[in-house]
Design an enzyme around this catalytic site. Structure first.
Site, PDB file in Angstrom:
ATOM      1  N   CYS A 121      -5.318   4.932  -1.619  1.00  0.00           N
ATOM      2  CA  CYS A 121      -3.846   5.344  -1.279  1.00  0.00           C
ATOM      3  C   CYS A 121      -3.122   4.067  -1.387  1.00  0.00           C
ATOM      4  O   CYS A 121      -3.584   2.944  -1.224  1.00  0.00           O
ATOM      5  CB  CYS A 121      -3.949   6.384  -0.352  1.00  0.00           C
ATOM      6  SG  CYS A 121      -2.165   7.175  -0.317  1.00  0.00           S
ATOM      7  N   SER A 471       9.174   5.329  -2.611  1.00  0.00           N
ATOM      8  CA  SER A 471       7.962   5.724  -3.094  1.00  0.00           C
ATOM      9  C   SER A 471       7.793   4.786  -4.437  1.00  0.00           C
ATOM     10  O   SER A 471       8.938   4.711  -4.947  1.00  0.00           O
ATOM     11  CB  SER A 471       7.838   7.289  -3.150  1.00  0.00           C
ATOM     12  OG  SER A 471       6.780   7.566  -4.157  1.00  0.00           O
TER      13      SER A 471
END
Length: 557
Positions: A121, A471
């Site tokens: 991640c 993001s």
């Protein structure tokens, strides 16, 4: 070979330590071999990492068969997708530092001779690479791999589509059934979010930097090739030990230049700027915003990747992956091909050894003579609203200049509510402040807000400016990493509703269009707000963390 583990297992006084190892099944023969720390960030918090423990077993097999002794351990990883849009996101960037610190502590405590790191991640990739640079022992990085795309109505979809669907549903553009179907189909398997978001961006960069094996970034998480990559990484670490190839031998200024080139060529995540600055800091390399702009301006944007484009990491893999991309840049002399990689070869030698088919006829990678943008996508802005700098990714916007009136929010939640309540209008500049590294604390990402704006149909008529982050799935006219941040008295703290703000990408400008006299008066009247947390770990982070313009690191060197 430099064998630090001998400090732990050799001599009469180390009999207790050997007894501990023998309790775990090691023999005297095992204890005579160099020790390889195998760190993975596997957990059940996120599909990005759920399979990493299994991948570590393939690494372990390679290490064992190479004649070394593997020692497996794990560390934390925060799911950005699940932490998004609430207070949990404050833990995300902090986790990067904790990952680096925890790996360092494990290696130092047990005196392992080399390190293989597996991560999936967003923050676990740079955190692992930061630890490698900091420890500077022979190390190899392995990416956990991208997720397969979901298929809905015959189209590939990703987590980005789910976030944007929330805004679409709120504006009655889709039904609840459609929203539920998008939710159900978007994430079908293990692996990191499928577009050129932060995890995939940093995976491409890991291969470009030379810390990962050639061709290792693009195969999906559940592809059999990923197991082979893990096994071969476990085998090749012996060569790194024998030749004493350390991360700082690889992580030169020229290697970072290559990484910045690739970041711009692929239209990658703005978070990569923050992470490259942090990895450079650990590598003792002086890297700054001016370097990013110098390289960006001479790098064409050629990868048509989501979130701004049409394709996913899987599609890049199908046409030759990162080696094909690097060969395109190499042919135009846009990368330094003489840098060292983990294989012990130069980048040129690695690329020459990979026989890629001709993939010229594809839509994923454009020709360098006919790029999507003539210059790269990771733009640095400066001006009266960001005297140290700010960042914007232009791959997801068609506008080069925007002047609008500010609508100011002192946290993400209030801004998100305003979007859902249809209080944001065409021509607005949404300002979200006190979300920087110290102000958050933790520098939250704003995907819930940015995706809701896009889903509401405002991506081309509204801008957003924040001292927080975005993001990698964010698209639109979104400016982040504003520095100095509001909490330390940066000028974003003094913006008021209806102030005019100018964003000029061509001139690299981000300006608050008020007089100096008015700005100075507001400075005199400003009082720093109370610290927005009682969490011990966040408070420690607040005390230590530096500016986003220098990577938001906690150990500036």
């Amino acid at each position: 070979m430099r064998i630090s583990s001998r400090n732990v297992v050799e001599g009469i006084t180390r009999s207790p330590q050997r007894a501990m190892y023998k309790a775990m099944g090691l023999s005297d023969i095992d204890l005579e071999k160099p020790f390889v720390g195998i760190c993975h960030t596997g957990n059940e918090a996120t599909p990005c990492n759920i399979h990493l423990g299994e991948l570590a077993l393939h690494v372990k097999k390679g290490v064992t068969e190479s004649g070394l002794t593997p020692r497996q351990f794990s560390t934390i990883a925060v799911s950005d997708g699940i932490a998004m849009g609430h207070q949990g996101m404050k833990a995300s960037l902090v986790s990067r530092e904790i990952i680096a610190d925890s790996i360092e502590l494990m290696i130092r405590a047990h005196q392992y001779d080399s390190l293989i790191g597996i991560a999936g991640c967003d923050k676990s990739l740079p955190g692992t690479m930061m630890a490698m640079a900091r420890l500077n022992i022979p190390s190899i990085f392995i990416y956990g791999g991208t997720i397969m795309p979901g298929i809905y109505n015959g189209k590939q979809i990703t987590i980005q589509d789910v976030y944007e669907a929330v805004g679409s549903y709120n504006n009655k553009k889709i039904t609840m059934d459609e929203l539920k179907n998008i939710e159900n189909y978007a994430c079908p398997s293990a692996g990191s979010c499928g577009g050129m978001f932060t995890a995939n961006t940093m995976a491409v960069i890991s291969e470009t930097l030379g810390l990962a094996l050639p061709g290792s970034a693009s195969p999906p998480a559940e592809d059999e090739r990923r197991k082979e990559i893990c096994y071969h990484s476990g085998k090749i670490i012996k060569k790194s030990l024998e030749n004493d190839i350390k991360p700082r031998d690889i992580l030169t200024f020229e290697a970072f230049e290559n990484a910045i080139t690739v970041l711009n060529a692929i239209g990658g995540s703005t978070n990569a700027i923050l992470h490259l600055l942090a990895i450079a800091n650990e590598s003792r390399i002086k890297l700054n915003y001016d370097d990013f702009e110098t390289i960006r301006k001479k790098t064409p944007h050629i990868a048509d990747m989501k979130p701004g484009g049409n394709y996913l990491m899987l599609d890049l893999d199908k046409i030759g992956g990162v080696p094909n991309l690097l060969k395109k840049l190499q042919n135009k002399k846009l990368i330094n091909e003489n840098v060292l990689t983990i294989t012990g070869n130069t980048l040129k030698q690695d690329l020459d050894s990979i026989k890629t088919l001709s993939y010229e006829k594809n839509n994923v990678l454009r020709s360098l003579d006919a790029p999507i943008h003539k210059s790269g996508t990771a733009v640095i802005l400066k001006g009266s609203l960001a005297t140290e700098g700010a960042v914007i990714k232009i791959s997801g916007t068609t506008k080069n200049r925007f002047i609008g009136h500010a609508k100011v929010f002192d946290n993400e939640e209030d801004a998100f509510s305003a979007v859902l309540d249809n209080k944001i209008s065409s021509g607005d500049v949404v300002v979200i402040r006190y979300e920087g590294p110290k102000g958050g604390p933790g520098m939250r990402e704003m995907l819930s807000v940015t995706a809701a704006l896009v889903g509401s149909g405002l991506s081309d008529t509204v801008a957003l400016v924040t001292d927080g982050r975005f993001s990698g799935a964010t698209r639109g006219l979104m400016v982040g990493h504003v520095a100095p941040e509001a909490f330390v008295g940066g000028n974003i703290a003094y913006v008021k509703d209806n102030d005019k703000i100018e964003i000029d990408i061509n001139k690299n400008k981000l300006n608050l269009l008020i007089s100096k006299e008015k700005l100075n008066k507001r400075k005199e009247e400003w009082n720093r707000p109370k610290i927005n947390s009682t969490s011990p770990v966040l408070l420690k982070y607040l005390l230590l963390v530096g500016s986003a313009s220098r990577g938001a690191v906690t150990n500036p060197i």
